[in-house]
Design a protein around this motif. Structure first.
Motif, PDB file in Angstrom:
ATOM      1  N   ASN A 149      34.445  44.121  37.265  1.00 54.32           N
ATOM      2  CA  ASN A 149      35.662  43.223  36.771  1.00 54.32           C
ATOM      3  C   ASN A 149      36.099  43.511  34.998  1.00 54.32           C
ATOM      4  OD1 ASN A 149      33.994  41.093  38.479  1.00 54.32           O
ATOM      5  ND2 ASN A 149      36.333  40.927  38.690  1.00 54.32           N
ATOM      6  N   ARG A 150      37.220  43.639  34.931  1.00 48.57           N
ATOM      7  CA  ARG A 150      37.674  43.943  33.707  1.00 48.57           C
ATOM      8  C   ARG A 150      37.951  42.591  33.009  1.00 48.57           C
ATOM      9  NH1 ARG A 150      42.713  48.302  34.576  1.00 48.57           N
ATOM     10  NH2 ARG A 150      41.336  50.067  35.027  1.00 48.57           N
ATOM     11  N   GLY A 151      37.798  42.266  31.690  1.00 46.55           N
ATOM     12  CA  GLY A 151      37.778  41.204  30.809  1.00 46.55           C
ATOM     13  C   GLY A 151      36.587  40.347  31.138  1.00 46.55           C
ATOM     14  N   VAL A 152      36.501  39.115  31.190  1.00 47.72           N
ATOM     15  CA  VAL A 152      35.394  38.123  31.107  1.00 47.72           C
ATOM     16  C   VAL A 152      35.288  37.556  32.426  1.00 47.72           C
ATOM     17  CG1 VAL A 152      35.309  37.876  28.630  1.00 47.72           C
ATOM     18  CG2 VAL A 152      36.480  36.271  29.983  1.00 47.72           C
ATOM     19  N   VAL A 153      34.043  37.180  32.868  1.00 44.20           N
ATOM     20  CA  VAL A 153      34.033  36.294  34.084  1.00 44.20           C
ATOM     21  C   VAL A 153      32.909  35.277  33.680  1.00 44.20           C
ATOM     22  CG1 VAL A 153      34.132  38.585  35.764  1.00 44.20           C
ATOM     23  CG2 VAL A 153      31.891  37.920  35.009  1.00 44.20           C
ATOM     24  N   ASN A 154      32.743  34.433  34.622  1.00 45.36           N
ATOM     25  CA  ASN A 154      31.845  33.261  34.250  1.00 45.36           C
ATOM     26  C   ASN A 154      30.808  33.291  35.530  1.00 45.36           C
ATOM     27  OD1 ASN A 154      32.539  30.802  36.267  1.00 45.36           O
ATOM     28  ND2 ASN A 154      34.491  31.694  35.395  1.00 45.36           N
ATOM     29  N   ALA A 155      29.627  33.013  35.229  1.00 47.84           N
ATOM     30  CA  ALA A 155      28.487  33.151  36.462  1.00 47.84           C
ATOM     31  C   ALA A 155      27.367  32.438  35.876  1.00 47.84           C
ATOM     32  CB  ALA A 155      28.400  34.401  36.805  1.00 47.84           C
ATOM     33  N   ASP A 156      26.665  31.869  36.861  1.00 49.05           N
ATOM     34  CA  ASP A 156      25.453  31.036  36.511  1.00 49.05           C
ATOM     35  C   ASP A 156      24.228  32.250  36.689  1.00 49.05           C
ATOM     36  OD1 ASP A 156      23.134  29.705  36.469  1.00 49.05           O
ATOM     37  OD2 ASP A 156      23.303  28.762  38.384  1.00 49.05           O
ATOM     38  N   VAL A 157      23.937  32.952  35.777  1.00 52.70           N
ATOM     39  CA  VAL A 157      23.278  34.238  35.723  1.00 52.70           C
ATOM     40  C   VAL A 157      21.656  33.979  35.854  1.00 52.70           C
ATOM     41  CG1 VAL A 157      25.094  35.649  34.737  1.00 52.70           C
ATOM     42  CG2 VAL A 157      23.292  34.645  33.180  1.00 52.70           C
TER      43      VAL A 157
END
Length: 641
Positions: free
Chosen positions: A473-481
Motif C-alpha cells: 500500500n501507498r501511504g499509511v495503513v493501520n493493523a494489529d501487528v
C-alpha cells in the motif's frame, strides 16, 4: 575537625628530628618538646574546639556504579537541611546537599539512604555529624556487590565526598581480587570452606564475567543435557554482543559449567574437568507445582539446590547462577522454562518442545531467554506486555523465544535486542522496513492468514504487508501487528545496554538465598509458539482449470470458464490475481469467463502472506464458436488433423 585528621596532626607534631634534622639536646630540646606538647593540646583541647566557628556540612555524592540510586530518605538529625533533595542519582553522575546549624543547635548532623535500582538486598547509607564542639564524624555502608568510600570532611564547615561504586572493575558483582587469585568461601551448610579457582575458569578483571552451573536430569533412556553446540551458540552470542558498560572492550564472557566433559573454552576446546561441580540429577516428570494463583512454586527446585554435595555445598552461590535442565515444570505444563526476575536461578523444561522444532537452536534460545530474565529482561524489554512486538528483535520476545531470530538463510539465532525502535499501529508505512542493526527478519501478526497468525517476512523483501492484503500500500495503513487486539504504539528496547549483571545471590557473601516467592507463570506456551510460523521463502503454486475440455490442444468451440486455485506450504495464500488479454491485473474472486472468437491469453499468479510472489503463469485459449478450426491458420487440415 574530623578524627582522622586530628590523629595525623598529633603524630607529625610529636616526632623529634627527622631526615636532615639532627636531634636537639639540652634546653633547646626541652623547649621544643614543650612547644610540641602545647601544640598537641591545642589540637585536641575541647576549649580550643569550642572556639571553632561553623558546624555546617556540604555533602557531595558520586555514583560510579552501573545502577541508578533513588533517594529513600534524607534527614537532619540536628540542624537544618539547605537546598533541594536529590531524587535520583544516575550512573556516572553526582549530587550535593548541605546542612547547617539552626537557631540554638550545636552544629548539624544527618543521614541519607538510597535504594539501588533492581536491588532488594539493602540500601546505601551515609551519615555526617559536624558539631561546633568536638570532632566531625562520618559513616557509610553499601550492600554486597558494592563499595563506598569517603574523602575530605575536615575543618569547621567541611565538604565531604562519598563515592559509590561496584565492587569490581566491570560491575559484574565478582570482586577483582577473586578473579585474580580465586576465593575460598564457606557455604555455611557444614561442607566447609570451598576454593573456587576463578583464574583457571577464565575470569577476566577487565571484562564482565557471567558464570552458570547447569545441572541436568537424565535416566537410562534419555538425557536433558544441552547439546555442546547449543551452549556454544549462547557463549558466542554474549562474546559478540555490543555490551560495553564498565569495560574497555565489548562483549561478556559467559562460562557455562554443564559437567566435567562440557567445554570450558571454545577457542581451545578445553573441558571443565575437575573444575566442574555440575552434575546429573535423577529424572523426574515434573519439577514443581503451581500455587492457588497459578504461580510457580520453587520448593522442588530448592530441594535440589540445597542437597548435600549439590550447588549450595559448592560455595559458588556468590559467583555462579544455578540452572536445572529438566523435563516439565508441573503436570501438563507446556512452557519451556521459568526464571527468577531478576535473580540467579532458572529452569529449562524442554520436555514440552514440539517435534518439529529444531533442537539445538531451541536449547540455545531457551537458555538465553531464561538467563535474560535473571539479568532483568522481560518479554517486552522492560515490561511483560505487549507481547510479539515485530520490531523487538530479541529472544525475550514471544515471537522469537523458541525458533530464535532469522536472517535470510540463517535461522535459530540467539540474540537480545540491540536497538530502540517503535511501531505505531494506527500509522504504519508498508514502504519502510523496521531495520535493525542486524539483518533480522520480521515476525508479525496476520489476521487474514488461515494457517497461522504470525508470519515471518524476509528483510530482503524490503517491505512488510502489515495489513495482509497482498499488496504494497501507498501511504499509511493501520493493523494489529502484534495480535493483542489493540492499535497502539509499540515501543522498542535495547536489551544489551539494560542488562543487570549483578542480581540475586551474585556478590552476596553469606548464607545462600533461595527463591521463595512464587513466580508468575507468564512464560509462552508451546501452543503459542506453534502459531509463529517459520520463515517462508517459497512462493505459492497456482493451478488453472477450464470447465470443459478443449477439442484439440487449446482450441475450443464454445466460451470457457477458468477456475484458479492456489496452495502455499507455510504462510498461506494472501492473494491470487489474473490478467486477461492485457487488460491489467485483477484480484481473483471467482471463476473467469473467457468469451468471444479470438485467441485469448490469460496470465495468473499468487502471493503468500510472506510476500513471496509466484512467477507469472499463462494459459492460451482459442475460441471459435461458429466455424470450428477454419479460422486457425496454424491448425492442420485433412483427415489426419
Amino acid at each position: 575537625m574530623d578524627t582522622e585528621h586530628a590523629s595525623g596532626a598529633s603524630a607529625r607534631a610529636g616526632r623529634p628530628g627527622g631526615p636532615g634534622h639532627p636531634p636537639r639536646t639540652g634546653i633547646s630540646a626541652v623547649l621544643v618538646m614543650a612547644l610540641a606538647m602545647l601544640t598537641f593540646a591545642a589540637v585536641v583541647s575541647p576549649a580550643a574546639a569550642a572556639r571553632r566557628e561553623g558546624g555546617g556540612v556540604t555533602v557531595n555524592f558520586t555514583n560510579n556504579s552501573d545502577r541508578a540510586l533513588t533517594l529513600a530518605s534524607l534527614t537532619a538529625t540536628r540542624g537544618c537541611l539547605i537546598g533541594g533533595q536529590p531524587g535520583e542519582i544516575a550512573p556516572g553522575t553526582s549530587a550535593s546537599w548541605s546542612s547547617a546549624p539552626c537557631l540554638g543547635s550545636n552544629g548539624s548532623a544527618g543521614n541519607a539512604s538510597f535504594r539501588i535500582a533492581g536491588e532488594d538486598t539493602g540500601t546505601v547509607q551515609v551519615s555526617w555529624d559536624s558539631p561546633t564542639t568536638g570532632p566531625n564524624t562520618y559513616t557509610q555502608t553499601a550492600p554486597g556487590g558494592y563499595v563506598i568510600g569517603r574523602t575530605g570532611g575536615a575543618g569547621a564547615n567541611p565538604t565531604v565526598q562519598f563515592t559509590f561504586d561496584c565492587n569490581s572493575t566491570t560491575c559484574d558483582g565478582i570482586p577483582d581480587d577473586w578473579k585474580r587469585n580465586g576465593v575460598t568461601l564457606d557455604p555455611g551448610d557444614g561442607s566447609g570452606p570451598q576454593f573456587i579457582d576463578l583464574p583457571a575458569m577464565g575470569a577476566d578483571v577487565n571484562k564482565p564475567d557471567i558464570f552458570v552451573q547447569l545441572d541436568w536430569m537424565a535416566d537410562a533412556t534419555h538425557s536433558h543435557a544441552l547439546d555442546p553446540q547449543a551452549i556454544r551458540r549462547v557463549v558466542e552470542a554474549f562474546k559478540n554482543s555490543p555490551y560495553t558498560k564498565h569495560s574497555p572492550s565489548t562483549g561478556i564472557n559467559l562460562h557455562i559449567d554443564a559437567g566435567p566433559g562440557s567445554i570450558l573454552d571454545f577457542d581451545t576446546n578445553t573441558t571443565w574437568g575437575d573444575l566442574s561441580r555440575a552434575r546429573q540429577l535423577p529424572e523426574q516428570a515434573n519439577l514443581g507445582t503451581l500455587d492457588g494463583n497459578g504461580n510457580y512454586r520453587w520448593d522442588a527446585f530448592n530441594t535440589i539446590k540445597t542437597q548435600a554435595g549439590g550447588f549450595v555445598s559448592s560455595g559458588r552461590a556468590p559467583i555462579f547462577r544455578y540452572a536445572v535442565s529438566a523435563d516439565r515444570l508441573w503436570p501438563g505444563s507446556t512452557t519451556l522454562g521459568i526464571a527468577a526476575l531478576p535473580g540467579s536461578d532458572f529452569i529449562l523444561s524442554l520436555g514440552a518442545l514440539a517435534a518439529d522444532i529444531p533442537l539445538i537452536p531451541a536449547q540455545a534460545v531457551d537458555f538465553m531467554h531464561e538467563l535474560g530474565h535473571n539479568l532483568s529482561l522481560r518479554h517486552a524489554g522492560d515490561t511483560d506486555l505487549p507481547n510479539n512486538k515485530p520490531q523487538y528483535f530479541s529472544v525475550m520476545n514471544y515471537s522469537f523465544s523458541v525458533r530464535g531470530l532469522t536472517a535470510g538463510a540463517t535461522t535459530g539465532i540467539a540474540d537480545y535486542s540491540r536497538d530502540v525502535r517503535s511501531l505505531n499501529e494506527p500509522f504504519l508505512d508498508e514502504n519502510v522496513y523496521p531495520f535493525s542493526s542486524r539483518d533480522y527478519d520480521v515476525v508479525h501478526y496476520c489476521r487474514n492468514d488461515p494457517n497461522g497468525p504470525y508470519i515471518t517476512t524476509a528483510r530482503s523483501k524490503g517491505w512488510v504487508d502489515w495489513n495482509c492484503n497482498g499488496v504494497q500500500n501507498r501511504g499509511v495503513v493501520n493493523a494489529d501487528v502484534n495480535g493483542d487486539g489493540q492499535y497502539t504504539r509499540l515501543t522498542g528496547h535495547d536489551d544489551w545496554s539494560a542488562l543487570r549483571l549483578r542480581a540475586g545471590e551474585i556478590g552476596q557473601v553469606g548464607a545462600a538465598n533461595l527463591p521463595d516467592a512464587p513466580t508468575p507463570n507468564n512464560e509462552p506456551t508451546m501452543e503459542q509458539e506453534e502459531g509463529v510460523l517459520p520463515l517462508d521463502t517459497t512462493p505459492p503454486v497456482t493451478a488453472a482449470a477450464t470447465d470443459s475440455a478443449a477439442e484439440w490442444k487449446d482450441r475450443y468451440t464454445r466460451d470457457v470458464t477458468v477456475t484458479l486455485s492456489a496452495t502455499d506450504d507455510i504462510s498461506g495464500v494472501s492473494t491470487t490475481e489474473y490478467n486477461l488479454d492485457g487488460t491489467g491485473w485483477t484480484a481473483y474472486t471467482g471463476p473467469i469467463a473467457v468469451t468471444g472468437d479470438s485467441r485469448h491469453k490469460l496470465l495468473y499468479r499468487s502471493t503468500d502472506f510472506a510476500e513471496n510472489q509466484e512467477a507469472d503463469k499463462s494459459l492460451t485459449l482459442w475460441i471459435d464458436c461458429g466455424h470450428g478450426h477454419e479460422h486457425d491458420p496454424g491448425h492442420p487440415s485433412g483427415p489426419d488433423s
